[in-house]
Design an enzyme around this catalytic site. Structure first.
Site, mmCIF file in Angstrom:
data_model
loop_
_atom_site.group_PDB
_atom_site.id
_atom_site.type_symbol
_atom_site.label_atom_id
_atom_site.label_comp_id
_atom_site.label_asym_id
_atom_site.label_seq_id
_atom_site.Cartn_x
_atom_site.Cartn_y
_atom_site.Cartn_z
ATOM 1 N N CYS A 1 0.808 -1.170 0.057
ATOM 2 C CA CYS A 1 0.047 0.103 -0.111
ATOM 3 C C CYS A 1 1.108 1.185 -0.118
ATOM 4 O O CYS A 1 1.656 1.378 0.955
ATOM 5 C CB CYS A 1 -0.911 -0.159 1.423
ATOM 6 N N TYR B 1 -4.162 6.217 -9.018
ATOM 7 C CA TYR B 1 -5.373 5.183 -8.653
ATOM 8 C C TYR B 1 -6.564 5.659 -9.821
ATOM 9 O O TYR B 1 -7.364 4.813 -10.037
ATOM 10 C CB TYR B 1 -5.791 5.503 -7.429
#
Length: 346
Positions: free
Chosen positions: A57, A211
């Site tokens: 992450c 993203y």
């Protein structure tokens, strides 16, 4: 050093979020736990605080980077989740972060040595969701900053966690002397203003922009994110090249560099394919490549993440769960980050 501020101006606008998601846009939610080390309930003490992270992450990577470069490995403990979420047949449900050091990664054919059990609550919980549920929350994200004494979540917004770790590094047990420890957000108004502007732009167009490009299902949203991402890479390339500065704001590594690094670290080996950001590699930007290698060489940086976890986490969630093995030219990653001269060969 200044206390962390409540608003770091790096959260996504939530206006019409539901409708935007329906139309195919990726819209990042807002973190719900926003207390700070230094508040009356959360005094700065070594050994008191704990991080729950996943090494794939990028938002967690900000936090592990901060912990490492500030010498807080012994002062702030940490648990690492498996990079892939739970599957559909999991009794607790799918798409949940889990602490499962025995889980086998398809990329390696075995467990990942960095993964841990959950050690902070005293209950050996398997799921991050359970840590939130103990406080009546249905959130499920990482990173989480946790108070082991009170058994409470302090904060789950990475931008705020890195600011407070920097502000209280000495009190939290940094093993690096103050005169040699980086100050990620120095007490200088002009420099702070530069960092704040860079943070907001980098978050919008690169950190979250990746993203937007990779996880939005609308072609126009993807195209806008793609164009913004590469336009800012070009601007940063020129910024570094204009005067040969080693870091984004000058001679010192700051929060702006730290927040850019996780995305660029992932770009060539992961995001180029997975996020459909195939316009160019970081290797194609000589100044940015040398910056990336320079940051990677700083003490503690290389050990703050894992490209094995990144590959497993991102590609393991794709439709067929097959993880690409490359790139291997001009050499495998992350070994390439030890070779700033590679950009000169392109």
């Amino acid at each position: 050093m200044p206390e962390p501020t409540a608003d770091l101006s790096t959260e996504e606008n939530q206006a019409d979020a539901a409708d935007r998601r329906k139309q195919g846009e990726f819209v990042r939610g807002v973190s719900g736990f926003r207390s700070a080390i230094g508040d009356a309930d959360f005094p700065a003490e070594p050994g008191r605080y704990h991080l729950f992270v996943a090494l794939n992450c990028p938002w967690c990577h900000r936090v592990t980077l901060t912990r490492n470069v500030l010498g807080l490995q012994s002062g702030v403990s940490m648990d690492v989740a498996f990079p892939g979420r739970t599957e559909k047949d999991d009794p607790a449900g799918e798409n949940l972060w889990e602490f499962n050091p025995e889980r086998v990664a398809s990329l390696t054919g075995g467990p990942l040595p960095e993964c841990t059990d959950e050690t902070a609550t005293g209950e050996g919980l398997r799921l991050v969701k359970q840590i939130y549920a103990a406080e009546g929350s249905d959130e499920r994200s990482v990173p989480v900053l946790y108070d082991k004494k009170q058994k409470r979540i302090v904060n789950n917004e990475s931008a705020e966690i890195i600011r407070m770790l920097n502000a209280h590094a000495a009190a939290l047990g940094s093993t690096i002397a103050q005169e040699t420890r980086p100050d990620l957000y120095p007490d200088d108004a002009d420099l702070q203003a530069q960092i704040d502007v860079l943070n907001e732009t980098i978050y919008t167009r690169i950190n979250n922009g990746a993203y937007k490009a990779g996880f939005s299902s609308d072609q126009n949203v993807y195209a806008a994110a793609y164009e913004g991402y590469f336009a800012l890479l070009a601007e940063l390339e020129d910024r570094l090249g204009a005067d040969g500065r080693p870091f984004l704001t000058g001679d010192s590594f700051t929060e702006a560099d730290l927040r850019l690094f996780p995305t660029l670290y992932r770009h060539d080996p992961v995001y180029f394919v997975r996020m459909k950001l195939n316009g160019a590699r970081i290797l194609d930007y000589p100044n940015l490549w040398r910056w990336l290698c320079r940051v990677h060489a700083l003490p503690g940086v290389a050990g703050s993440s894992s490209l094995i976890h990144c590959r497993q986490g991102y590609f393991g969630r794709s439709w067929n769960n097959v993880v690409p093995l490359g790139p291997f030219r001009p050499m495998p990653y992350p070994q390439a980050y030890a070779h700033p001269e590679l950009a000169e060969r392109q």
